[in-house]
Scaffold this active site. Sequence first.
Site, mmCIF file in Angstrom:
data_model
loop_
_atom_site.group_PDB
_atom_site.id
_atom_site.type_symbol
_atom_site.label_atom_id
_atom_site.label_comp_id
_atom_site.label_asym_id
_atom_site.label_seq_id
_atom_site.Cartn_x
_atom_site.Cartn_y
_atom_site.Cartn_z
ATOM 1 N N GLU A 217 0.838 -1.201 0.000
ATOM 2 C CA GLU A 217 0.000 0.000 0.000
ATOM 3 C C GLU A 217 0.876 1.257 0.000
ATOM 4 O OE1 GLU A 217 -2.736 -0.538 3.245
ATOM 5 O OE2 GLU A 217 -3.638 -2.321 2.328
ATOM 6 N N GLU A 322 -4.477 -9.224 -1.237
ATOM 7 C CA GLU A 322 -4.798 -9.103 0.183
ATOM 8 C C GLU A 322 -6.216 -8.601 0.362
ATOM 9 O OE1 GLU A 322 -1.904 -7.193 2.806
ATOM 10 O OE2 GLU A 322 -3.580 -6.244 3.867
#
Length: 507
Positions: A217, A322
């Site tokens: 991220e 994820e």
Amino acid sequence: MRSDPLSLIALVVLLAAFGFTFRAAARRGTPAPTLIKVDSSQDLGKWEGWGSSLAWWARAIGGTANADYYADLIYTEKTIDGYPGLGLNIVRYNVGGGGVNQPQENKGVKLQWQMDIHGYWADPNSSDPATWNWSVDENQRSMMQKARRRGGTVFEMFSDSPMWWMNSNRSTAGSSSGGDCLTPENYDRFTFYLASVARYSADHWGTKFDSVEPFNEPSADWWKYPNRQEGCHFDIASQQKIVESLRQALDREHLDNVAVAAADENNMDAGLNTWNMYSPESRSLIDLVNVHGYSNGTEPYHGPNRFELRHAAGKKRLWQSEYGDGDASGYTMAQQIIRDLKELRPNAWVYWQPVEPDVPEYGWGLINANYIDTHDQLTSDKTPLVRVNRKFYVYGQFTRYLRPGYQVIGVDEPNSIAAYDRASHKLVIVTVTGNVPEATKLDLSSFSVLSDQVQLIATTAVPGDDVPDWKQHIETVKIDNRGDQKLVTSHLYPKSIYTYAIEDVLR
């Protein structure tokens, strides 16, 4: 008309044979069946598998005396104490950046012990991997080896943060400003570190990574010190430099077959934006496009950019790398899987943490257990199992039946997916029902079906009222052969997950 007792007995036997499907319809007044057609000519890509990350749960459990028990539940299809194993084959290993008793490291007061993954390059003045501390992170590596021995076939290494001393504030828990953590002079040292761990793993741990993901991220603005977990922000320009440097570092270690994966952004919007901002040269170095399935961190993503990201990625491999949510029933996750496979069309789907600690928000885990801090060392202590959530069974409705190597194919129903395996001649359809009872006619006419029956597996996500408490209910349903038509009629409970498993199918 007078009733014939023998006819009544025959009718009762027939109704019993239809089992739960017929009874549900009779009680609830299910509407006329909706026709669902499976299109064997529509090839949506080869399935690589299902997985989870290691990281925190493996750091907490991998070194305990009953770690094998959890490994069996997650990485085998065996039935363990009545629980049907998930059979996950994709394993994401979290290479750490934290130090052990390093006075200059800025740990931060919020960094939780299980989220502090220890790194190998402890001394910045020693660039020879032979001198690094390869004894740390023993628990997570132990679980990775257990996964491999149980059938794990695809391994990815990912980084939440570079080594603490490479970052501007000597912390793995985010930069002081929330901007770039890694200092530019350490770009090549960071990628050398990743490539060296991948090389060492292949040579000494028996695990060859298929891909290396240097980010987690990276565009997010929440990686700001002090954080409770490892995290590192990378601007787009920095990401592209790291991608190029990592490709070169892997090649120097003779790991040219190891893919560079990027960029593991938090959601589809961010993933699409990052991919579009990469230069053509950067995109050419990336063989695996990774994206997370979150929106605002917790809720499933409903936007249209799944389609756009798949289109932008083209023929490159694409993973939903994820996902997690707090719904212990698994219903939210099941809806997300269906949307992802129909719209994003990934080659693999990965859950974040299969085993979570027993906290009020316990729904994030497929399983809950009481974590034990073993100080990252093997111990004779056992990890107490608290509960196996319904979510565990829901994930198994997908993972146990849509197996690696299957071809995902078309199905003209928005809440269903289908896959076919040429080698075993097996066909699998998974359907997630809505808020009311449903009736379906599954049309298999595009196949030559040699079998005359279907195994139907069901998990009811929200039991109650007339909906039974099924975690894994299995029964056999007949295929109705009517000339050129091959139909399977089912009456289904609401908010439930149904898997049709059919053998002896020719395409």
